[in-house]
Scaffold this motif. Structure first.
Motif, PDB file in Angstrom:
ATOM      1  N   GLU A   6      44.253  47.552  66.898  1.00  0.00           N
ATOM      2  CA  GLU A   6      43.629  46.298  66.471  1.00  0.00           C
ATOM      3  C   GLU A   6      44.307  45.096  67.122  1.00  0.00           C
ATOM      4  O   GLU A   6      43.643  44.156  67.564  1.00  0.00           O
ATOM      5  CB  GLU A   6      43.712  46.184  64.942  1.00  0.00           C
ATOM      6  N   ILE A   7      45.638  45.154  67.232  1.00  0.00           N
ATOM      7  CA  ILE A   7      46.377  44.076  67.887  1.00  0.00           C
ATOM      8  C   ILE A   7      46.032  44.010  69.367  1.00  0.00           C
ATOM      9  O   ILE A   7      45.806  42.935  69.932  1.00  0.00           O
ATOM     10  CB  ILE A   7      47.890  44.277  67.688  1.00  0.00           C
ATOM     11  N   GLU A   8      45.968  45.150  70.016  1.00  0.00           N
ATOM     12  CA  GLU A   8      45.628  45.178  71.440  1.00  0.00           C
ATOM     13  C   GLU A   8      44.225  44.644  71.679  1.00  0.00           C
ATOM     14  O   GLU A   8      43.961  43.976  72.685  1.00  0.00           O
ATOM     15  CB  GLU A   8      45.769  46.611  71.967  1.00  0.00           C
ATOM     16  N   GLN A   9      43.320  44.926  70.740  1.00  0.00           N
ATOM     17  CA  GLN A   9      41.959  44.402  70.857  1.00  0.00           C
ATOM     18  C   GLN A   9      41.964  42.876  70.736  1.00  0.00           C
ATOM     19  O   GLN A   9      41.282  42.178  71.492  1.00  0.00           O
ATOM     20  CB  GLN A   9      41.061  45.030  69.776  1.00  0.00           C
ATOM     21  N   GLN A  10      42.766  42.352  69.791  1.00  0.00           N
ATOM     22  CA  GLN A  10      42.888  40.896  69.639  1.00  0.00           C
ATOM     23  C   GLN A  10      43.430  40.264  70.908  1.00  0.00           C
ATOM     24  O   GLN A  10      42.948  39.216  71.349  1.00  0.00           O
ATOM     25  CB  GLN A  10      43.821  40.561  68.473  1.00  0.00           C
ATOM     26  N   MET A  54      54.377  30.932  74.328  1.00  0.00           N
ATOM     27  CA  MET A  54      53.913  31.469  73.056  1.00  0.00           C
ATOM     28  C   MET A  54      52.709  32.382  73.235  1.00  0.00           C
ATOM     29  O   MET A  54      52.538  33.362  72.497  1.00  0.00           O
ATOM     30  CB  MET A  54      53.544  30.330  72.103  1.00  0.00           C
ATOM     31  N   GLU A  55      51.886  32.089  74.212  1.00  0.00           N
ATOM     32  CA  GLU A  55      50.687  32.908  74.424  1.00  0.00           C
ATOM     33  C   GLU A  55      51.049  34.371  74.666  1.00  0.00           C
ATOM     34  O   GLU A  55      50.329  35.271  74.255  1.00  0.00           O
ATOM     35  CB  GLU A  55      49.891  32.363  75.617  1.00  0.00           C
ATOM     36  N   LYS A  56      52.175  34.619  75.307  1.00  0.00           N
ATOM     37  CA  LYS A  56      52.555  36.004  75.586  1.00  0.00           C
ATOM     38  C   LYS A  56      52.992  36.737  74.315  1.00  0.00           C
ATOM     39  O   LYS A  56      53.014  37.974  74.284  1.00  0.00           O
ATOM     40  CB  LYS A  56      53.671  36.054  76.634  1.00  0.00           C
ATOM     41  N   HIS A  57      53.340  35.988  73.267  1.00  0.00           N
ATOM     42  CA  HIS A  57      53.757  36.601  72.004  1.00  0.00           C
ATOM     43  C   HIS A  57      52.606  36.750  71.009  1.00  0.00           C
ATOM     44  O   HIS A  57      52.715  37.533  70.060  1.00  0.00           O
ATOM     45  CB  HIS A  57      54.845  35.764  71.332  1.00  0.00           C
ATOM     46  N   LEU A  58      51.534  35.995  71.206  1.00  0.00           N
ATOM     47  CA  LEU A  58      50.468  35.914  70.206  1.00  0.00           C
ATOM     48  C   LEU A  58      49.966  37.296  69.810  1.00  0.00           C
ATOM     49  O   LEU A  58      49.621  38.112  70.674  1.00  0.00           O
ATOM     50  CB  LEU A  58      49.332  35.058  70.758  1.00  0.00           C
ATOM     51  N   TYR A  59      49.937  37.549  68.505  1.00  0.00           N
ATOM     52  CA  TYR A  59      49.453  38.782  67.848  1.00  0.00           C
ATOM     53  C   TYR A  59      50.410  39.974  67.964  1.00  0.00           C
ATOM     54  O   TYR A  59      50.304  40.929  67.191  1.00  0.00           O
ATOM     55  CB  TYR A  59      48.076  39.209  68.368  1.00  0.00           C
ATOM     56  N   GLY A 109      59.641  47.049  58.945  1.00  0.00           N
ATOM     57  CA  GLY A 109      59.151  45.681  58.984  1.00  0.00           C
ATOM     58  C   GLY A 109      58.767  45.205  60.366  1.00  0.00           C
ATOM     59  O   GLY A 109      58.966  45.886  61.370  1.00  0.00           O
ATOM     60  N   PHE A 110      58.202  44.005  60.417  1.00  0.00           N
ATOM     61  CA  PHE A 110      57.871  43.372  61.694  1.00  0.00           C
ATOM     62  C   PHE A 110      57.623  41.890  61.467  1.00  0.00           C
ATOM     63  O   PHE A 110      57.457  41.417  60.336  1.00  0.00           O
ATOM     64  CB  PHE A 110      56.646  44.017  62.356  1.00  0.00           C
ATOM     65  N   ILE A 111      57.609  41.137  62.566  1.00  0.00           N
ATOM     66  CA  ILE A 111      57.075  39.766  62.580  1.00  0.00           C
ATOM     67  C   ILE A 111      56.066  39.692  63.714  1.00  0.00           C
ATOM     68  O   ILE A 111      56.222  40.373  64.739  1.00  0.00           O
ATOM     69  CB  ILE A 111      58.174  38.696  62.771  1.00  0.00           C
ATOM     70  N   ARG A 112      55.027  38.889  63.527  1.00  0.00           N
ATOM     71  CA  ARG A 112      54.087  38.638  64.621  1.00  0.00           C
ATOM     72  C   ARG A 112      53.468  37.269  64.441  1.00  0.00           C
ATOM     73  O   ARG A 112      53.238  36.811  63.325  1.00  0.00           O
ATOM     74  CB  ARG A 112      53.029  39.726  64.737  1.00  0.00           C
ATOM     75  N   VAL A 113      53.221  36.583  65.553  1.00  0.00           N
ATOM     76  CA  VAL A 113      52.599  35.263  65.537  1.00  0.00           C
ATOM     77  C   VAL A 113      51.083  35.447  65.483  1.00  0.00           C
ATOM     78  O   VAL A 113      50.518  36.155  66.320  1.00  0.00           O
ATOM     79  CB  VAL A 113      52.983  34.454  66.793  1.00  0.00           C
ATOM     80  N   VAL A 114      50.446  34.814  64.508  1.00  0.00           N
ATOM     81  CA  VAL A 114      48.989  34.890  64.431  1.00  0.00           C
ATOM     82  C   VAL A 114      48.328  33.570  64.813  1.00  0.00           C
ATOM     83  O   VAL A 114      47.126  33.537  65.105  1.00  0.00           O
ATOM     84  CB  VAL A 114      48.512  35.335  63.029  1.00  0.00           C
ATOM     85  N   ASP A 115      49.103  32.467  64.827  1.00  0.00           N
ATOM     86  CA  ASP A 115      48.561  31.183  65.272  1.00  0.00           C
ATOM     87  C   ASP A 115      49.712  30.202  65.463  1.00  0.00           C
ATOM     88  O   ASP A 115      50.804  30.408  64.925  1.00  0.00           O
ATOM     89  CB  ASP A 115      47.557  30.633  64.253  1.00  0.00           C
TER      90      ASP A 115
END
Length: 301
Positions: A10-14, A29-34, A43-49
């Motif tokens: 799902e992340i790869e699709q985004q 930041m664009e390279k980190h998005l999603y 656990g994890f962290i991810r940037v959604v916006d």
């Protein structure tokens, strides 16, 4: 595993979909998005916006019509000036929204930072996963003998194995009972909002956490510090990597003036002046308490 194969897909699709925009974007930041970055065992962290970049900080400080950039050198100098003199409003012009998966006891520390917008996974509505934080053996430590809220030496041998066994067995037993209480197999079943109270504090939860850059840097100054609890510090360390790519000028200034800098009291500053003049100053002649003197010596190395 922090992410299932379905979640990763799902992340790869985004990340495969992009749209044209007039809004300011930060290439770092664009390279980190999603993308989800693993933290701890589940656990994890991810940037959604996100919103804004280094130029947005300068734009707000100058109240300019365009991006706000006079030159790279001027922008970096301005950001360093703002950071050095504790100006906060220009840094509030940048925002980030993170999706975080973390143990409940870490979330309870994290939520003490009341300057963000938070929406947490609802255990009243949904059933929590059977996922618990179990520390690696080298992070099992005894109580510190000098710090009431810190750790001492790592446990070893049979004692470490005993603690790990208790943590694992107690977590699994609590979850077994949680499942049994909400079971619908011929039973009425206890409400999820009540059954959750039997779960331990190391069970994982998730939330969306949106915060402006000024308050994020305050969070990182405290939680990425070497004295912070390991389990929250590793989240802060991972966020630092993202912020360094998002607003490199602001993060470099933050490292210099907040993480790497120090604030001295008037008494401590006077001691430094006396030392520079060649005077030998001791705790007894410094005017500081033993605790203050110990921290002062730590700052001076």
């Amino acid at each position: 595993m922090p992410l299932s194969s379905e979640q990763q897909a799902e992340i790869e699709q985004q990340r495969s979909v992009s749209t044209q925009t007039l809004r300011a974007t930060a290439p770092g930041m664009e390279k980190h998005l999603y993308t989800a970055y693993p933290v701890l065992d589940h656990g994890f962290i991810r940037v959604v916006d996100y919103m804004g970049d280094d130029a947005a900080i300068c734009q707000a400080a100058r109240v300019s019509y365009g991006k706000g950039t006079k030159s790279v050198q001027n922008d970096e100098g301005l950001i360093r000036y703002l950071m050095r003199h504790w100006h906060s409003t220009p840094f509030e012009m940048c925002e980030i929204k993170l999706h975080v998966k973390l143990p409940v006891f870490v979330a309870r520390q994290w939520i003490r930072h009341r300057t963000a917008n938070v929406n947490e996974y609802s255990a009243r509505y949904s059933i929590l996963d059977r996922e618990f934080y179990i520390p690696a053996p080298d992070h099992l430590a005894a109580q510190s003998v000098v710090n009431n809220q810190g750790r001492g030496e790592a446990l070893s041998g049979e004692e470490a194995q005993r603690v790990l066994r208790y943590l694992t067995e107690d977590s699994m037993r609590a979850y077994d009972h949680y499942e049994e209480m909400i079971s619908q197999d011929g039973q009425q079943g206890l409400a999820r909002e009540l059954a959750r109270m039997n779960l331990p504090a190391n069970v994982y939860t998730q939330w969306y956490w949106k915060v402006d850059l000024h308050n994020l840097l305050h969070f990182l100054r405290l939680r990425a510090d070497a004295h912070a609890q390991y389990e929250i510090r590793v989240y802060a360390d991972e966020i630092c990597k993202v912020v360094a790519d998002w607003v490199p000028f602001a993060f470099k200034a933050f490292e210099d003036y907040r993480m790497g800098g120090a604030t001295l009291s008037a008494t401590a500053l006077e001691v430094v002046r006396r030392m520079l003049k060649g005077e030998e100053v001791t705790q007894e002649t410094s005017g500081m308490s033993k605790g203050e003197w110990r921290e002062f010596e730590g700052l001076l190395g």
